[in-house]
Design an enzyme around this catalytic site. Structure first.
Site, PDB file in Angstrom:
ATOM      1  N   LYS A   1     -50.469  63.251  27.082  1.00  0.00           N
ATOM      2  CA  LYS A   1     -50.174  62.458  25.839  1.00  0.00           C
ATOM      3  C   LYS A   1     -51.533  63.324  25.244  1.00  0.00           C
ATOM      4  O   LYS A   1     -51.161  61.981  24.260  1.00  0.00           O
ATOM      5  CB  LYS A   1     -52.102  61.234  27.038  1.00  0.00           C
ATOM      6  CG  LYS A   1     -51.151  61.328  28.535  1.00  0.00           C
ATOM      7  CD  LYS A   1     -52.562  60.823  29.287  1.00  0.00           C
ATOM      8  CE  LYS A   1     -53.334  60.921  29.724  1.00  0.00           C
ATOM      9  NZ  LYS A   1     -53.049  62.262  30.660  1.00  0.00           N
TER      10      LYS A   1
ATOM     11  N   ARG B   1     -56.563  53.585  32.437  1.00  0.00           N
ATOM     12  CA  ARG B   1     -57.124  53.845  33.446  1.00  0.00           C
ATOM     13  C   ARG B   1     -56.932  52.771  35.042  1.00  0.00           C
ATOM     14  O   ARG B   1     -56.900  53.616  36.247  1.00  0.00           O
ATOM     15  CB  ARG B   1     -58.065  54.919  33.988  1.00  0.00           C
ATOM     16  CG  ARG B   1     -57.511  56.441  33.030  1.00  0.00           C
ATOM     17  CD  ARG B   1     -57.830  57.581  32.793  1.00  0.00           C
ATOM     18  NE  ARG B   1     -57.841  58.743  33.991  1.00  0.00           N
ATOM     19  CZ  ARG B   1     -57.563  59.185  32.490  1.00  0.00           C
ATOM     20  NH1 ARG B   1     -57.761  59.282  31.649  1.00  0.00           N
ATOM     21  NH2 ARG B   1     -57.328  60.930  32.905  1.00  0.00           N
TER      22      ARG B   1
ATOM     23  N   ARG C   1     -52.745  76.219  30.906  1.00  0.00           N
ATOM     24  CA  ARG C   1     -53.600  75.382  30.574  1.00  0.00           C
ATOM     25  C   ARG C   1     -55.623  76.112  30.338  1.00  0.00           C
ATOM     26  O   ARG C   1     -56.311  76.555  29.947  1.00  0.00           O
ATOM     27  CB  ARG C   1     -54.064  74.369  29.833  1.00  0.00           C
ATOM     28  CG  ARG C   1     -54.807  73.519  28.548  1.00  0.00           C
ATOM     29  CD  ARG C   1     -54.945  72.250  28.506  1.00  0.00           C
ATOM     30  NE  ARG C   1     -55.531  71.596  29.425  1.00  0.00           N
ATOM     31  CZ  ARG C   1     -55.297  70.220  29.403  1.00  0.00           C
ATOM     32  NH1 ARG C   1     -55.218  69.527  28.310  1.00  0.00           N
ATOM     33  NH2 ARG C   1     -56.462  69.430  30.753  1.00  0.00           N
TER      34      ARG C   1
ATOM     35  N   ARG D   1     -60.595  74.895  30.037  1.00  0.00           N
ATOM     36  CA  ARG D   1     -61.092  73.138  30.137  1.00  0.00           C
ATOM     37  C   ARG D   1     -61.583  73.682  31.950  1.00  0.00           C
ATOM     38  O   ARG D   1     -60.392  73.704  32.354  1.00  0.00           O
ATOM     39  CB  ARG D   1     -59.693  72.372  30.009  1.00  0.00           C
ATOM     40  CG  ARG D   1     -60.758  70.933  29.116  1.00  0.00           C
ATOM     41  CD  ARG D   1     -59.139  70.235  29.049  1.00  0.00           C
ATOM     42  NE  ARG D   1     -59.862  68.932  29.891  1.00  0.00           N
ATOM     43  CZ  ARG D   1     -58.740  67.715  30.226  1.00  0.00           C
ATOM     44  NH1 ARG D   1     -58.204  67.751  29.733  1.00  0.00           N
ATOM     45  NH2 ARG D   1     -58.738  66.980  30.964  1.00  0.00           N
TER      46      ARG D   1
ATOM     47  N   ARG E   1     -57.379  64.847  40.349  1.00  0.00           N
ATOM     48  CA  ARG E   1     -56.981  64.205  39.023  1.00  0.00           C
ATOM     49  C   ARG E   1     -56.138  63.695  39.172  1.00  0.00           C
ATOM     50  O   ARG E   1     -55.058  62.575  39.556  1.00  0.00           O
ATOM     51  CB  ARG E   1     -57.066  64.499  38.316  1.00  0.00           C
ATOM     52  CG  ARG E   1     -57.902  65.552  37.647  1.00  0.00           C
ATOM     53  CD  ARG E   1     -58.296  66.574  36.813  1.00  0.00           C
ATOM     54  NE  ARG E   1     -57.919  66.556  35.896  1.00  0.00           N
ATOM     55  CZ  ARG E   1     -56.878  67.756  34.664  1.00  0.00           C
ATOM     56  NH1 ARG E   1     -57.350  68.865  35.108  1.00  0.00           N
ATOM     57  NH2 ARG E   1     -56.230  67.313  33.755  1.00  0.00           N
TER      58      ARG E   1
HETATM   59  P1  AP5 Z   1     -51.908  67.898  27.499  1.00  0.00           P
HETATM   60  O1  AP5 Z   1     -51.131  66.827  26.249  1.00  0.00           O
HETATM   61  O2  AP5 Z   1     -52.880  67.911  26.979  1.00  0.00           O
HETATM   62  O3  AP5 Z   1     -51.540  66.396  28.406  1.00  0.00           O
HETATM   63  P2  AP5 Z   1     -52.524  65.356  29.180  1.00  0.00           P
HETATM   64  O4  AP5 Z   1     -51.344  64.332  29.592  1.00  0.00           O
HETATM   65  O5  AP5 Z   1     -53.620  65.400  27.807  1.00  0.00           O
HETATM   66  O6  AP5 Z   1     -53.703  66.145  30.179  1.00  0.00           O
HETATM   67  P3  AP5 Z   1     -54.364  66.184  29.874  1.00  0.00           P
HETATM   68  O7  AP5 Z   1     -55.230  67.157  31.089  1.00  0.00           O
HETATM   69  O8  AP5 Z   1     -55.756  65.774  29.200  1.00  0.00           O
HETATM   70  O9  AP5 Z   1     -55.125  64.497  30.953  1.00  0.00           O
HETATM   71  P4  AP5 Z   1     -55.763  63.889  32.125  1.00  0.00           P
HETATM   72  O10 AP5 Z   1     -55.501  62.969  32.249  1.00  0.00           O
HETATM   73  O11 AP5 Z   1     -55.715  64.801  32.958  1.00  0.00           O
HETATM   74  O12 AP5 Z   1     -57.330  64.364  30.922  1.00  0.00           O
HETATM   75  P5  AP5 Z   1     -58.648  63.148  30.310  1.00  0.00           P
HETATM   76  O13 AP5 Z   1     -59.089  64.282  29.186  1.00  0.00           O
HETATM   77  O14 AP5 Z   1     -57.513  62.058  29.959  1.00  0.00           O
HETATM   78  O15 AP5 Z   1     -50.633  68.723  27.689  1.00  0.00           O
HETATM   79  C1  AP5 Z   1     -51.808  69.532  29.051  1.00  0.00           C
HETATM   80  C2  AP5 Z   1     -51.437  71.195  28.723  1.00  0.00           C
HETATM   81  O16 AP5 Z   1     -49.666  70.996  28.660  1.00  0.00           O
HETATM   82  C3  AP5 Z   1     -51.165  71.779  27.580  1.00  0.00           C
HETATM   83  O17 AP5 Z   1     -51.810  73.182  27.882  1.00  0.00           O
HETATM   84  C4  AP5 Z   1     -49.973  70.844  26.602  1.00  0.00           C
HETATM   85  O18 AP5 Z   1     -49.720  72.505  25.694  1.00  0.00           O
HETATM   86  C5  AP5 Z   1     -48.945  71.676  27.919  1.00  0.00           C
HETATM   87  N1  AP5 Z   1     -47.687  70.621  26.806  1.00  0.00           N
HETATM   88  C6  AP5 Z   1     -47.499  69.182  26.952  1.00  0.00           C
HETATM   89  N2  AP5 Z   1     -46.742  69.410  26.568  1.00  0.00           N
HETATM   90  C7  AP5 Z   1     -45.857  70.071  27.004  1.00  0.00           C
HETATM   91  C8  AP5 Z   1     -44.262  70.271  27.229  1.00  0.00           C
HETATM   92  N3  AP5 Z   1     -43.353  69.095  26.679  1.00  0.00           N
HETATM   93  N4  AP5 Z   1     -43.764  71.048  28.065  1.00  0.00           N
HETATM   94  C9  AP5 Z   1     -44.699  71.844  28.066  1.00  0.00           C
HETATM   95  N5  AP5 Z   1     -45.883  71.884  27.927  1.00  0.00           N
HETATM   96  C10 AP5 Z   1     -46.669  71.003  27.425  1.00  0.00           C
HETATM   97  O19 AP5 Z   1     -59.714  62.676  31.316  1.00  0.00           O
HETATM   98  C11 AP5 Z   1     -60.397  63.781  31.722  1.00  0.00           C
HETATM   99  C12 AP5 Z   1     -61.437  63.859  32.721  1.00  0.00           C
HETATM  100  O20 AP5 Z   1     -62.301  62.363  31.814  1.00  0.00           O
HETATM  101  C13 AP5 Z   1     -60.450  62.480  33.663  1.00  0.00           C
HETATM  102  O21 AP5 Z   1     -60.243  63.389  34.957  1.00  0.00           O
HETATM  103  C14 AP5 Z   1     -61.863  61.501  34.209  1.00  0.00           C
HETATM  104  O22 AP5 Z   1     -62.651  62.105  35.237  1.00  0.00           O
HETATM  105  C15 AP5 Z   1     -62.263  60.920  33.351  1.00  0.00           C
HETATM  106  N6  AP5 Z   1     -61.625  60.159  31.896  1.00  0.00           N
HETATM  107  C16 AP5 Z   1     -61.131  60.008  31.218  1.00  0.00           C
HETATM  108  N7  AP5 Z   1     -60.825  58.784  30.702  1.00  0.00           N
HETATM  109  C17 AP5 Z   1     -61.292  57.957  32.029  1.00  0.00           C
HETATM  110  C18 AP5 Z   1     -60.922  56.911  32.054  1.00  0.00           C
HETATM  111  N8  AP5 Z   1     -60.226  55.822  31.160  1.00  0.00           N
HETATM  112  N9  AP5 Z   1     -61.437  55.932  32.779  1.00  0.00           N
HETATM  113  C19 AP5 Z   1     -61.910  56.759  33.960  1.00  0.00           C
HETATM  114  N10 AP5 Z   1     -62.246  58.180  33.755  1.00  0.00           N
HETATM  115  C20 AP5 Z   1     -62.020  58.614  32.172  1.00  0.00           C
HETATM  116 MG    MG Z   2     -55.371  64.582  27.560  1.00  0.00          MG
END
Ligand code: AP5
Ligand code: MG
Length: 191
Positions: free
Chosen positions: A14, A89, A128, A134, A145
């Site tokens: 994402k 979410r 990562r 992270r 997660r």
């Molecule tokens: P990346 O692009 O970072 O993927 P992502 O989908 O953004 O993954 P996240 O880890 O950020 O998702 P998340 O939902 O757990 O975290 P968030 O910050 O939203 O890619 C991941 C890795 O893969 C990278 O190293 C990248 O280089 C690699 N990659 C990408 N594309 C690739 C490909 N095609 N092939 C190979 N490698 C690839 O949330 C974190 C926490 O915050 C949650 O757990 C929760 O506690 C809280 N939170 C955030 N939003 C909310 C909400 N709306 N409601 C409640 N809690 C929330």
């Molecule tokens: Mg992300």
């Protein structure tokens, strides 16, 4: 106005795809995860509350997230369009988003749902975690997660399928391949 929700399990790309989309389409990027991590860094009251949920791999409570999002929208009224990354979410968040956008006489154009097999996602996130550190990229937290995603977030796909906004995108190709697919789908949208 083009307003995209980028939807998918942790690690589906994402954040990575959002960066490419904002460059091409000039949208304002809203990543609730990135905002929360900044609040944690600043040790703000919101950050302190969010940290305990994030470090356990649980969702931050809806009220906090919805207030935070309303605030971001209010501060960025001149955006050409928005990309919502990692939000909504839960069903209450999705309903709140419709309401917040409706008040501004705008709407979600499409929900792009990225799909990748869970095993591959865990590998991506562990890698990562080793490289950039992270705090929530540790096996135990990643597994939680994924569980939280399956139980609380994945049901939203049905919500958006029913209102005709859902577009499925395979997320297991290279970053460039996935982006190409996203561009094809965005260029098909009526906006
Ligand atoms: P990346 O692009 O970072 O993927 P992502 O989908 O953004 O993954 P996240 O880890 O950020 O998702 P998340 O939902 O757990 O975290 P968030 O910050 O939203 O890619 C991941 C890795 O893969 C990278 O190293 C990248 O280089 C690699 N990659 C990408 N594309 C690739 C490909 N095609 N092939 C190979 N490698 C690839 O949330 C974190 C926490 O915050 C949650 O757990 C929760 O506690 C809280 N939170 C955030 N939003 C909310 C909400 N709306 N409601 C409640 N809690 C929330
Ligand atoms: Mg992300």
């Amino acid at each position: 106005m083009l307003n995209i929700v980028l939807f998918g399990a942790p690690g589906t790309g994402k954040g990575t795809q959002s960066e490419l989309i904002i460059k091409k389409y000039g949208l304002h990027h809203i990543s609730t995860g990135d905002i929360l991590r900044k609040e944690i860094e600043r040790k703000s009251p919101l950050g302190l509350q969010a940290e305990k949920h994030i470090s356990a791999g649980q969702l931050v409570p809806d009220e906090l997230i919805i207030d935070m999002l309303a605030d971001v929208l209010n501060k960025n009224t001149d955006a050409k369009g928005y990309i919502f990354d990692g939000f909504p979410r839960t069903i209450p968040q999705a309903k709140a988003l419709d309401k917040l956008l409706g008040e501004r006489e705008i709407a979600i154009t499409a929900v792009l749902s990225l799909k990748v097999e869970e095993k591959a996602l865990i590998q991506r996130l562990l890698k990562r975690g080793q490289e950039s550190g992270r705090a929530d990229d540790k096996l135990e937290v990643i597994e939680n997660r994924m569980k939280v995603y399956r139980e609380q977030t994945d049901p939203l796909r049905d919500f958006y399928k029913k209102n005709g906004k859902l577009v499925n995108i395979p997320g297991d190709g290279t970053v460039e391949e996935v982006f190409e697919e996203i561009v094809v789908e965005i260029d098909r949208l009526p906006f």
